[in-house]
Design an enzyme around this catalytic site. Structure first.
Site, PDB file in Angstrom:
ATOM      1  N   CYS A 215      38.252  13.267  16.947  1.00 30.09           N
ATOM      2  CA  CYS A 215      38.282  12.978  15.055  1.00 30.09           C
ATOM      3  C   CYS A 215      40.064  13.701  14.742  1.00 30.09           C
ATOM      4  O   CYS A 215      39.999  12.464  14.770  1.00 30.09           O
ATOM      5  CB  CYS A 215      37.489  14.115  14.520  1.00 30.09           C
TER       6      CYS A 215
ATOM      7  N   GLU B  42      32.593  15.420   7.142  1.00 27.25           N
ATOM      8  CA  GLU B  42      33.572  15.006   8.145  1.00 27.25           C
ATOM      9  C   GLU B  42      34.047  13.927   9.316  1.00 27.25           C
ATOM     10  O   GLU B  42      32.403  13.956   9.493  1.00 27.25           O
ATOM     11  CB  GLU B  42      33.078  16.409   9.194  1.00 27.25           C
TER      12      GLU B  42
ATOM     13  N   GLU C 167      39.990   3.102  13.359  1.00 27.97           N
ATOM     14  CA  GLU C 167      39.633   4.471  14.758  1.00 27.97           C
ATOM     15  C   GLU C 167      39.113   3.696  15.677  1.00 27.97           C
ATOM     16  O   GLU C 167      38.106   2.982  15.174  1.00 27.97           O
ATOM     17  CB  GLU C 167      38.366   4.825  13.808  1.00 27.97           C
TER      18      GLU C 167
ATOM     19  N   LYS D  78      20.590  17.756  14.256  1.00 27.77           N
ATOM     20  CA  LYS D  78      20.188  17.063  14.870  1.00 27.77           C
ATOM     21  C   LYS D  78      21.260  16.438  15.423  1.00 27.77           C
ATOM     22  O   LYS D  78      22.637  16.078  15.525  1.00 27.77           O
ATOM     23  CB  LYS D  78      20.336  15.475  13.948  1.00 27.77           C
TER      24      LYS D  78
HETATM   25  P1  NAD Z   1      28.028   8.707  14.170  1.00 30.87           P
HETATM   26  O1  NAD Z   1      28.479   8.528  12.844  1.00 30.87           O
HETATM   27  O2  NAD Z   1      27.216   6.709  14.956  1.00 30.87           O
HETATM   28  O3  NAD Z   1      27.031   9.131  14.617  1.00 30.87           O
HETATM   29  C1  NAD Z   1      26.521  11.070  14.458  1.00 30.87           C
HETATM   30  C2  NAD Z   1      25.437  11.036  14.326  1.00 30.87           C
HETATM   31  O4  NAD Z   1      25.146  10.676  13.202  1.00 30.87           O
HETATM   32  C3  NAD Z   1      24.309  10.772  15.090  1.00 30.87           C
HETATM   33  O5  NAD Z   1      24.190  12.061  15.473  1.00 30.87           O
HETATM   34  C4  NAD Z   1      23.829   9.784  14.508  1.00 30.87           C
HETATM   35  O6  NAD Z   1      21.838   9.721  15.403  1.00 30.87           O
HETATM   36  C5  NAD Z   1      23.285  10.329  13.137  1.00 30.87           C
HETATM   37  N1  NAD Z   1      22.697   9.521  12.212  1.00 30.87           N
HETATM   38  C6  NAD Z   1      23.003   7.556  12.793  1.00 30.87           C
HETATM   39  N2  NAD Z   1      22.147   6.653  11.292  1.00 30.87           N
HETATM   40  C7  NAD Z   1      21.695   7.801  10.942  1.00 30.87           C
HETATM   41  C8  NAD Z   1      21.442   7.674   9.464  1.00 30.87           C
HETATM   42  N3  NAD Z   1      21.393   6.356   9.243  1.00 30.87           N
HETATM   43  N4  NAD Z   1      21.199   8.848   8.955  1.00 30.87           N
HETATM   44  C9  NAD Z   1      21.371   9.679   9.150  1.00 30.87           C
HETATM   45  N5  NAD Z   1      22.227  10.481  10.539  1.00 30.87           N
HETATM   46  C10 NAD Z   1      22.105   9.129  11.342  1.00 30.87           C
HETATM   47  O7  NAD Z   1      29.473   8.936  14.841  1.00 30.87           O
HETATM   48  P2  NAD Z   1      30.012   8.874  16.090  1.00 30.87           P
HETATM   49  O8  NAD Z   1      30.304   7.101  16.575  1.00 30.87           O
HETATM   50  O9  NAD Z   1      28.675   9.710  17.446  1.00 30.87           O
HETATM   51  O10 NAD Z   1      30.655   9.965  16.219  1.00 30.87           O
HETATM   52  C11 NAD Z   1      32.571   8.922  16.218  1.00 30.87           C
HETATM   53  C12 NAD Z   1      32.550   9.795  15.122  1.00 30.87           C
HETATM   54  O11 NAD Z   1      32.966  10.759  15.059  1.00 30.87           O
HETATM   55  C13 NAD Z   1      33.861   9.152  15.129  1.00 30.87           C
HETATM   56  O12 NAD Z   1      33.933   8.083  13.764  1.00 30.87           O
HETATM   57  C14 NAD Z   1      34.536  10.236  15.068  1.00 30.87           C
HETATM   58  O13 NAD Z   1      35.373  10.410  14.165  1.00 30.87           O
HETATM   59  C15 NAD Z   1      33.772  11.659  14.058  1.00 30.87           C
HETATM   60  N6  NAD Z   1      34.189  13.255  13.890  1.00 30.87           N
HETATM   61  C16 NAD Z   1      34.201  13.360  13.002  1.00 30.87           C
HETATM   62  C17 NAD Z   1      35.097  14.741  13.485  1.00 30.87           C
HETATM   63  C18 NAD Z   1      35.391  15.451  12.011  1.00 30.87           C
HETATM   64  O14 NAD Z   1      35.372  16.895  11.986  1.00 30.87           O
HETATM   65  N7  NAD Z   1      35.931  15.448  11.304  1.00 30.87           N
HETATM   66  C19 NAD Z   1      34.994  15.394  14.464  1.00 30.87           C
HETATM   67  C20 NAD Z   1      34.531  14.314  15.773  1.00 30.87           C
HETATM   68  C21 NAD Z   1      34.050  13.425  15.501  1.00 30.87           C
END
Ligand code: NAD
Length: 490
Positions: free
Chosen positions: A284, A250, A382, A175
């Site tokens: 991240c 993650e 964050e 996704k």
């Molecule tokens: P997010 O949590 O808003 O979204 C991540 C994904 O989850 C998207 O594809 C979204 O559509 C999906 N999603 C949303 N609601 C959902 C649900 N109810 N069930 C399943 N999936 C759902 O994150 P974002 O704002 O797109 O990205 C930023 C975040 O990602 C930051 O907190 C960042 O630190 C983190 N991040 C972590 C890493 C790592 O490896 N640790 C790497 C990159 C980003």
């Protein structure tokens, strides 16, 4: 302007889907493409296709080595198409072309690493306590994998899930994020070109409730690999209460960079700048908290202020640009809110602190906040933006206390020339990665993941393919004698 149209991949077929949404170019703030918004039904179709493919002879009948060769082919195609995918990623997320280009190319190395691991998954043979029995454990693909990624670094964050999952023999529904899905939808074409049987990899995008929740709660999904924020992660954990899928998370970070007064200040300053302003802080592992020994603070802050003000902010497609816009308006407003709240709490602006007007798009200045209060919003939350929060410490114990003083624990950096102190800090820091006299180094060979609110499980490294398998224990009776008394277990 005509919007470019993108398609999702379900069961070997590309289609625009029944519903669509507009994707916005962060450099202009204008829509530029139309993306499929997978409905719950389409998402379920993708899972069902992956489930059929899991057991189909075209995939299940392949040797591990043959799976590795397909992955290697995918890596070659990715390396070849990296410049095109990078341009798309830059267009759809605003991440600068220097970074997307380098990252797309290096992501191919991740697929090569996982390709090599495909035939190195090993089971076990047990020396059992029964003379007439053989026992061993097979490792089998865990099943259908739901790989959910956020908008930053989608190609890369997919590789660390898709690579080991395919090496292990799983099938996958990826996704893409609803923000900036273009590079991943374009990458789906390479899956087809590499020759993976239909349904083995499905790539959809869409919104949380219809697509993400349907996918992660689906009864045919056995494994969820999620990257995103902690709030969404909690929803994902609730979703998996339905299917009890094994889950890795993650998540975000508030990673500290500790600079001691014996450090090489010039190197530390460059690492701090790269750690927070690369990807406009939307990483991240962004080193968003600088903890500096008090005697060095004024000198380091001066150096950082000069560097921050010299960062070339501009068109992300221009190779000379060093910092682009934030990916979404929502993200820009979030950064503004947290900075304003932190200033009300006493944080002092060293430089930046506002939008860059007159450009269109979601540009925010490279920003440094001098903080006395470890509880301030910019120290604890964050931001996922180009904002560095600075705190001073007097001694090693205080540095450790501050470093470990948030709920997160993804990465950390230590700058010191004192070897013994370096080792003490490696032990004391509550983080999944400790970089000493460097920052932001990664490799497919080294596991990655967080402590605390930063996540659960690790990606990359030898163990990663095993994490997409489960064991089946096998017992074989070697005696030809009749089976004795059925009411005694042997
Ligand atoms: P997010 O949590 O808003 O979204 C991540 C994904 O989850 C998207 O594809 C979204 O559509 C999906 N999603 C949303 N609601 C959902 C649900 N109810 N069930 C399943 N999936 C759902 O994150 P974002 O704002 O797109 O990205 C930023 C975040 O990602 C930051 O907190 C960042 O630190 C983190 N991040 C972590 C890493 C790592 O490896 N640790 C790497 C990159 C980003």
């Amino acid at each position: 302007m005509t919007l470019q149209r993108f398609e999702h991949l379900i069961d070997g077929r590309f289609s625009e889907g029944t519903e669509t949404f507009e994707s916005v170019d962060p450099a202009t703030g204008e829509p530029w493409a139309l993306m499929p918004a997978a409905t719950a039904e389409e998402t379920a179709e993708a899972v069902e296709a992956a489930h059929r493919a899991l057991h189909a002879p075209e995939w299940a009948g392949l040797t591990a080595g043959a799976r590795g060769k397909l992955l290697w082919k995918l890596a070659d195609l990715l390396a070849e198409k990296a410049p095109d995918l990078a341009r798309l990623e830059t267009r759809d997320t605003g991440k600068i072309i220097r970074e997307t280009g380098a990252q797309a190319g290096y992501t191919a190395e991740y697929y090569r690493y996982f390709a090599g691991l495909a035939d190195k998954v090993e089971g076990a043979h047990f020396l059992v306590d029964k003379p007439d029995m053989e026992a061993y454990a097979r490792r089998e693909p865990i099943g259908v994998v739901a790989a959910v990624v956020p908008w930053n670094s989608q190609l890369f964050l997919t590789a660390v899930k898709l690579g080991p999952a395919l090496a292990a023999g799983c099938t996958v529904v990826v996704k893409a994020s609803e923000d900036g899905p273009a590079p991943l939808l374009a990458f789906a074409r390479l899956i087809e070109a590499a020759g993976f049987p239909k349904g083995v990899v499905n790539v959809v995008t869409g919104f949380g409730p219809a697509c993400g929740a349907t996918l992660t709660s689906h009864p045919l999904v056995s494994r969820v690999a999620f990257t995103g924020g902690p709030a969404t992660a909690r929803q994902v954990v609730r979703n998996t209460a339905e299917n009890l899928a094994m889950t890795t998370l993650e998540l975000g970070g508030k990673s500290p960079v500790l600079v001691f007064d014996d450090a090489d200040v010039a190197s530390a300053a460059n690492a701090v700048v790269a750690g927070i302003f690369a990807a406009s802080g939307q990483s991240c592992v962004a080193g968003s908290r600088l903890l500096v020994q008090r005697g060095l603070k004024a000198e380091l802050l001066d150096a950082l202020k000069a560097k921050a003000e010299a960062v070339r902010v501009g068109d992300p497609q221009d190779a000379a640009t060093e910092m682009g816009p934030l990916a979404t308006r929502r993200q820009l407003e979030h950064v503004e809110r947290v900075v304003a709240r932190s200033q009300e709490q006493g944080a002092r602006l060293v430089t930046g602190g506002g939008r860059i007007e007159g450009r269109g798009g979601f540009y925010y200045q490279p920003t440094i906040l001098d903080c006395d209060d470890p509880g301030a919003a910019c120290v604890q939350e964050e931001l996922f933006g180009p904002v560095l929060s600075v705190l001073a410490f007097d001694d090693e114990a205080e540095a450790v206390r501050l470093a470990n003083g948030t709920g997160y624990g993804l990465a950390s950096g230590v700058f010191t020339r004192d070897l013994a102190r370096g080792h003490r800090l490696i032990r004391a820091l509550r983080a999944g990665v400790v970089w000493v006299n460097t920052y932001r180094a990664i490799s497919p060979i080294v596991p990655f993941g967080g402590y605390g609110l930063s996540g659960l499980g690790r990606e990359g490294g030898l163990q990663s393919v095993q994490d997409y398998t489960r064991t089946k224990s096998v017992w074989i009776r070697t005696s030809d004698d009749p089976i004795p008394d059925p009411f005694v277990m042997r």
